[in-house]
Design an enzyme around this catalytic site. Sequence first.
Site, PDB file in Angstrom:
ATOM      1  N   PRO A  49       8.305  32.196  29.195  1.00 32.26           N
ATOM      2  CA  PRO A  49       9.151  30.504  28.717  1.00 32.26           C
ATOM      3  C   PRO A  49       9.924  29.446  30.511  1.00 32.26           C
ATOM      4  O   PRO A  49      10.982  30.542  31.398  1.00 32.26           O
ATOM      5  CB  PRO A  49       9.863  31.079  28.090  1.00 32.26           C
ATOM      6  N   GLU A  50       9.696  28.409  30.901  1.00 33.59           N
ATOM      7  CA  GLU A  50       9.856  27.673  31.991  1.00 33.59           C
ATOM      8  C   GLU A  50      11.139  26.733  31.249  1.00 33.59           C
ATOM      9  O   GLU A  50      11.005  26.897  29.671  1.00 33.59           O
ATOM     10  CB  GLU A  50       9.259  27.071  32.393  1.00 33.59           C
ATOM     11  N   LYS A  54      16.462  27.741  32.566  1.00 36.85           N
ATOM     12  CA  LYS A  54      15.201  28.964  31.665  1.00 36.85           C
ATOM     13  C   LYS A  54      16.545  30.042  31.102  1.00 36.85           C
ATOM     14  O   LYS A  54      15.823  30.803  30.869  1.00 36.85           O
ATOM     15  CB  LYS A  54      14.673  29.421  32.644  1.00 36.85           C
ATOM     16  N   HIS A  76       7.078  45.768  21.056  1.00 32.99           N
ATOM     17  CA  HIS A  76       7.806  45.365  21.500  1.00 32.99           C
ATOM     18  C   HIS A  76       9.629  44.463  20.953  1.00 32.99           C
ATOM     19  O   HIS A  76       9.872  43.840  21.848  1.00 32.99           O
ATOM     20  CB  HIS A  76       7.486  43.986  22.725  1.00 32.99           C
ATOM     21  N   ARG A 123       6.600  43.102  28.592  1.00 44.16           N
ATOM     22  CA  ARG A 123       6.695  43.601  29.772  1.00 44.16           C
ATOM     23  C   ARG A 123       8.686  43.573  30.168  1.00 44.16           C
ATOM     24  O   ARG A 123       8.356  44.413  31.875  1.00 44.16           O
ATOM     25  CB  ARG A 123       6.502  42.467  31.216  1.00 44.16           C
ATOM     26  N   ARG A 152       2.392  33.267  44.561  1.00 46.02           N
ATOM     27  CA  ARG A 152       2.001  32.237  42.660  1.00 46.02           C
ATOM     28  C   ARG A 152       0.674  31.572  42.808  1.00 46.02           C
ATOM     29  O   ARG A 152       0.666  31.063  44.180  1.00 46.02           O
ATOM     30  CB  ARG A 152       2.827  32.090  42.809  1.00 46.02           C
TER      31      ARG A 152
END
Length: 276
Positions: free
Chosen positions: A2-3, A58, A97, A115, A265
């Site tokens: 998420p940005e 963020k 998760h 993750r 990136r």
Amino acid sequence: MPELPEVETIKKNLESKLIGQKLKNIIVFNQDFILKNKIKNLNTIVNTKLLSIKRKGKYLIFFFEKETLLFHLGLTGSFNLFSNKDKEEITEKEKKHFILNFQFETHELVYSDIRKFGKIRKARIEEISTLKELKNLGKDALEIDFEEFKTIFLKRNRNIKNLLMDQKVISGLGNIYVNELLFRAQISPFKNSKDLKEKEIKKLFFQMKKLLKEAISFRGSSIKNYVDAQGKKGEFQNRFLVYGKKNMVCLKCGESLRYQKISQRGTFYCPNCQSI
DNA sequence: TTCAGCCTGTCG
DNA sequence: CGACAGGCTGAA
């Protein structure tokens, strides 16, 4: 993951359902994650009310009556709001998760993280601004004004894409939105920040504001994992002009879009519209 | 400024 | 199987 636009979307979801509610209980699903984040005495926020939620870059900050919880969602962190009736629809795959469940009066708020790159901090309200996560953070991309934005480029000699993604310089932009922004501002991702003309800085500034507001109005971008707190995907991925479009045709000029890594990136750009 | 490392999942 | 993924850190 998420940005800024995704975090802002989540913030709005949560605000509309949870503000003013008392936290009744917390269930920890993943103790290792809590240990790794050095969270102690999580339960001291139980039986206090959630007063407000703020976003910076963020980061999301939950203000309870005396204490705060700070979250960074990393790449795959997500919040999910459940009312009692939709709790039965939770699949085992999702449960796998789950990290934490905050049980409020009318809803349960689950933090999940595939993750586990996400981060949590707990601090008393008066300590929150002293956390290094926030202290070192640059001005929020939605809040920064043009004069401040201009100073970012003074005396700096760095790759423009890396500079914009550096949260200490300006906070909120990540890989998706910097790729899209540089295309919209017609600036090469290989350009050095010191070579930007005033005119280009202006363009970059106004395109940045426009892009972020537009992305928020489409509730962020979902490539793979991102869903908002109601479990809904964003729609802004359908508006991408370059991100994820390697070898596809540039909608502005017809040239084939390129893909190359910059500082590890993935970088998507049009060699024609964004020439050095 | 590069690069592995933190983790898990998916795609080719 | 390797490459890659909305992020960030710390060490070389």
